[in-house]
Design an enzyme around this catalytic site. Structure first.
Site, PDB file in Angstrom:
ATOM      1  N   SER A   1       0.790  -1.242   0.000  1.00  0.00           N
ATOM      2  CA  SER A   1       0.000   0.000   0.000  1.00  0.00           C
ATOM      3  C   SER A   1       0.816   1.283   0.000  1.00  0.00           C
ATOM      4  CB  SER A   1      -0.948   0.025   1.196  1.00  0.00           C
ATOM      5  OG  SER A   1      -2.066  -0.768   0.913  1.00  0.00           O
TER       6      SER A   1
ATOM      7  N   LYS B   1       0.269   3.383  -2.898  1.00  0.00           N
ATOM      8  CA  LYS B   1      -0.919   4.246  -3.020  1.00  0.00           C
ATOM      9  C   LYS B   1      -0.522   5.722  -3.069  1.00  0.00           C
ATOM     10  CE  LYS B   1      -4.379   1.041  -0.969  1.00  0.00           C
ATOM     11  NZ  LYS B   1      -3.720  -0.253  -1.070  1.00  0.00           N
TER      12      LYS B   1
ATOM     13  N   TYR C   1      -4.256  -2.438 -10.425  1.00  0.00           N
ATOM     14  CA  TYR C   1      -4.103  -2.200  -8.981  1.00  0.00           C
ATOM     15  C   TYR C   1      -3.161  -3.235  -8.354  1.00  0.00           C
ATOM     16  CZ  TYR C   1      -5.172  -2.318  -3.989  1.00  0.00           C
ATOM     17  OH  TYR C   1      -5.051  -2.360  -2.614  1.00  0.00           O
TER      18      TYR C   1
ATOM     19  N   TYR D   1      -4.824   3.624   8.064  1.00  0.00           N
ATOM     20  CA  TYR D   1      -6.194   3.078   8.172  1.00  0.00           C
ATOM     21  C   TYR D   1      -6.807   3.447   9.527  1.00  0.00           C
ATOM     22  CZ  TYR D   1      -3.248   0.489   5.005  1.00  0.00           C
ATOM     23  OH  TYR D   1      -2.320   0.171   4.081  1.00  0.00           O
TER      24      TYR D   1
ATOM     25  N   VAL E   1       1.249  -3.780   3.729  1.00  0.00           N
ATOM     26  CA  VAL E   1       1.209  -5.089   4.401  1.00  0.00           C
ATOM     27  C   VAL E   1       2.463  -5.938   4.140  1.00  0.00           C
ATOM     28  CG1 VAL E   1      -1.298  -5.323   4.703  1.00  0.00           C
ATOM     29  CG2 VAL E   1      -0.230  -6.094   2.575  1.00  0.00           C
TER      30      VAL E   1
HETATM   31  N1  GLN Z   1      -2.328  -5.265  -2.021  1.00  0.00           N
HETATM   32  C1  GLN Z   1      -2.871  -5.152  -0.694  1.00  0.00           C
HETATM   33  C2  GLN Z   1      -4.369  -5.314  -0.739  1.00  0.00           C
HETATM   34  O1  GLN Z   1      -4.970  -4.789  -1.603  1.00  0.00           O
HETATM   35  C3  GLN Z   1      -2.480  -3.836  -0.101  1.00  0.00           C
HETATM   36  C4  GLN Z   1      -2.984  -3.648   1.296  1.00  0.00           C
HETATM   37  C5  GLN Z   1      -2.031  -2.951   2.237  1.00  0.00           C
HETATM   38  O2  GLN Z   1      -0.834  -2.899   2.015  1.00  0.00           O
HETATM   39  N2  GLN Z   1      -2.576  -2.480   3.320  1.00  0.00           N
HETATM   40  O3  GLN Z   1      -4.954  -5.950   0.084  1.00  0.00           O
END
Ligand code: GLN
Length: 305
Positions: free
Chosen positions: A64, A67, A189, A241, A259
């Site tokens: 993420s 992002k 994505y 989050y 993650v």
């Molecule tokens: N690729 C992961 C997902 O879409 C990214 C989530 C994350 O890093 N929090 O679940």
């Protein structure tokens, strides 16, 4: 570099062998193959000084953290119109939650939860000729780093197991806030999440958020001061989050987690720092990464507050 080297080295030594209650992400099967003992830190300052320790040069799945990069490119392409498609409010919910979308008529709360990043990817799909290639070129150009690449294995692994993201994308499409083909948006994505970088590379690529005057070696300015302010503000309020308040409270810097166990944090006008430790707390943020950064801003007595 002030006294950063010494402070980073001391915290690294203190935390290296602590009992870490976290767990490596395994809902994307390929992510579970990482050695959970990896621990790296790298800081890059706006004066081009850098220092790394531990596994600072090993590439890992940035997940993420990507992002921020997709948002940066979409923001450059469509400007303030982007906020008509995605909001800038903390969600207070897990990164993969579907809960608020129905009440919010398919407009994700912010670009740093999965729903928001999927809409950002949809925007990129509408404006780029070859989204995967063009996005990769954009990332390589920011930091003059031609070694950046996707992990085919991680992207394919997530594609096979990305049930919540598939649900999110379809749900948002039902409200009309996804314009392209659902499978194509998701494929893009998943690839953006599979980007691999080391702590050193991450600290270098995100210097554009710390340094208003940052230009790459093509003399391109990545963001205006106002745009960088906005992205930093969303990182501070939404980067972790439903633990964004906790991160701001304990660390006091804008940041973003993934993650894969990476966390980047920015001190505007000073530096970007990255920590990587794959074991995650229940909210999906690196346990040791958060602890490290809390100790770092406490011991240096230097946060944005
Ligand atoms: N690729 C992961 C997902 O879409 C990214 C989530 C994350 O890093 N929090 O679940």
């Amino acid at each position: 570099m002030k006294n950063y080297k010494k402070i980073i080295t001391n915290i690294y030594k203190d935390l290296k062998s602590i009992d870490d209650p976290g767990k490596v992400a395994n809902y994307i099967p390929e992510l579970a193959n990482v050695d959970e003992n990896n621990f790296g830190i790298h800081i890059s300052t706006i004066n081009n000084e850098g220092f790394g320790i531990g596994d600072a040069n090993k590439k890992f799945s940035i997940q993420s953290i990507s992002k921020i990069l997709t948002l940066t490119l979409a923001y450059k392409l469509i400007g303030e119109n982007i906020w008509n498609r995605v909001d800038v409010e903390p969600s207070g919910n897990p990164f993969n939650s579907l809960l608020q979308l129905e009440a919010d008529f398919g407009k994700p709360r912010n670009p740093f939860i999965n729903a928001g990043a999927i809409v950002v990817c949809d925007i990129l799909m509408s404006h780029l000729k070859n989204p995967k290639e063009d996005f990769l070129t954009f990332c390589r150009n920011i930091s003059n780093n031609s070694s950046l690449n996707y992990s085919e294995k991680v992207a394919q692994s997530e594609k096979k197991s990305g049930f919540r993201n598939i649900a999110l994308c379809n749900f948002i499409k039902s409200f009309g806030n996804i314009k392209n083909d659902v499978d194509a948006v998701l494929d893009f994505y998943f690839y953006t999440c599979s980007l691999e970088m080391s702590c050193k590379e991450l600290s270098e690529i995100f210097l554009y958020l710390a340094d208003e005057t940052y230009t790459n070696n093509k003399n391109e300015n990545i963001l205006t001061t106002s745009e960088a302010k906005r992205i930093n503000a969303i990182m501070l309020t939404c980067g972790f989050y439903d633990e964004s308040g906790e991160f701001a409270f304990r660390v006091g810097l804008p940041g973003k987690s993934g993650v894969g166990g990476g966390i980047i944090a920015v001190h505007p006008n000073e530096f970007c720092i990255t920590v990587w430790s794959p074991k995650l707390n229940p909210k999906g943020n690196s346990y040791k990464g958060m602890l490290f950064l809390e100790k770092f801003t406490t011991n240096t007595e230097n946060s944005i507050f």
